[in-house]
Design a protein around this motif. Structure first.
Motif, mmCIF file in Angstrom:
data_model
loop_
_atom_site.group_PDB
_atom_site.id
_atom_site.type_symbol
_atom_site.label_atom_id
_atom_site.label_comp_id
_atom_site.label_asym_id
_atom_site.label_seq_id
_atom_site.Cartn_x
_atom_site.Cartn_y
_atom_site.Cartn_z
ATOM 1 N N LYS A 103 0.872 -1.173 0.000
ATOM 2 C CA LYS A 103 0.000 0.000 0.000
ATOM 3 C C LYS A 103 0.907 1.219 0.000
ATOM 4 O O LYS A 103 1.930 1.247 0.685
ATOM 5 N N TRP B 210 -1.238 11.323 3.571
ATOM 6 C CA TRP B 210 -1.825 10.052 3.999
ATOM 7 C C TRP B 210 -3.000 9.598 3.132
ATOM 8 O O TRP B 210 -3.880 8.894 3.587
ATOM 9 N N GLU B 211 -2.993 9.993 1.867
ATOM 10 C CA GLU B 211 -3.979 9.467 0.919
ATOM 11 C C GLU B 211 -3.455 8.107 0.456
ATOM 12 O O GLU B 211 -2.330 7.992 -0.016
ATOM 13 N N CYS B 212 -4.268 7.066 0.626
ATOM 14 C CA CYS B 212 -3.863 5.722 0.194
ATOM 15 C C CYS B 212 -4.111 5.604 -1.308
ATOM 16 O O CYS B 212 -5.223 5.808 -1.778
ATOM 17 N N TYR C 41 1.137 5.444 0.458
ATOM 18 C CA TYR C 41 0.478 6.611 1.028
ATOM 19 C C TYR C 41 1.258 7.874 0.670
ATOM 20 O O TYR C 41 2.479 7.911 0.806
ATOM 21 N N THR C 42 0.532 8.904 0.234
ATOM 22 C CA THR C 42 1.139 10.191 -0.077
ATOM 23 C C THR C 42 1.538 10.888 1.229
ATOM 24 O O THR C 42 1.156 10.439 2.321
ATOM 25 N N TRP D 177 6.747 9.982 1.684
ATOM 26 C CA TRP D 177 5.832 8.967 1.172
ATOM 27 C C TRP D 177 6.012 7.719 2.021
ATOM 28 O O TRP D 177 7.129 7.399 2.440
#
Length: 151
Positions: free
Chosen positions: A95, A101-103, A97-98, A134
């Motif tokens: 996974k 914290w956008e998955c 994440y930016t 990231w």
């Protein structure tokens, strides 16, 4: 020892790449996997790029979760993420994440079009990849014993 040397050599060839020329959609054709918040995720373009990115090696077991991070501080439009464990009898999940914290999704061995013990994808944004840290979540989805990997 030979496996660790081989992994180290492979790491030397991994990089953050820049897209130029044709659009990502033209290069990817129908291979585009996901679009999230302005980011397009697709199989990695092995056309080269800027070397020198720091990678880490680690181990994982069934059901274990490991976290890794990478700081992006330069102006780039493509971020390559390469999780390689080389043993396609085991399965890992990735996974991404930016910095906000956008998955950007869950990825398995076939995410790059091959089942080969590797998830090698590019994250593209024509407006630029978000600067900051990231995060990569590596999960031992179906692992027998202990699996070595690098990211």
């Amino acid at each position: 020892m030979v496996k660790k040397i081989a992994i180290t050599l492979i790491v030397l060839f991994c990089c953050v790449s820049f897209v130029s020329g044709a659009s990502v959609e033209e290069k990817a054709g129908t291979d585009i996997k996901n679009k999230f918040g302005g980011y397009t995720i697709l199989p990695a373009n092995d056309s080269g790029g800027e070397p020198g990115i720091k990678y880490v090696s680690d181990t994982i077991t069934q059901g274990e979760t490991n976290w890794h991070s990478k700081y992006v501080g330069s102006d780039i439009t493509v971020l390559n993420v390469d999780l390689n464990w080389a043993d396609n009898t085991d399965s890992l999940r990735l996974k991404i994440y930016t910095p906000d914290w956008e998955c950007l999704g869950s990825y398995y061995d076939s995410a790059d079009g091959s089942i080969d013990g590797r998830i090698n994808i590019d994250i593209y944004n024509s407006g630029g990849i978000a600067k900051g840290t990231w995060y990569y979540e590596v999960y031992g989805y179906d692992v027998s014993g202990t699996e070595d990997y690098y990211i």
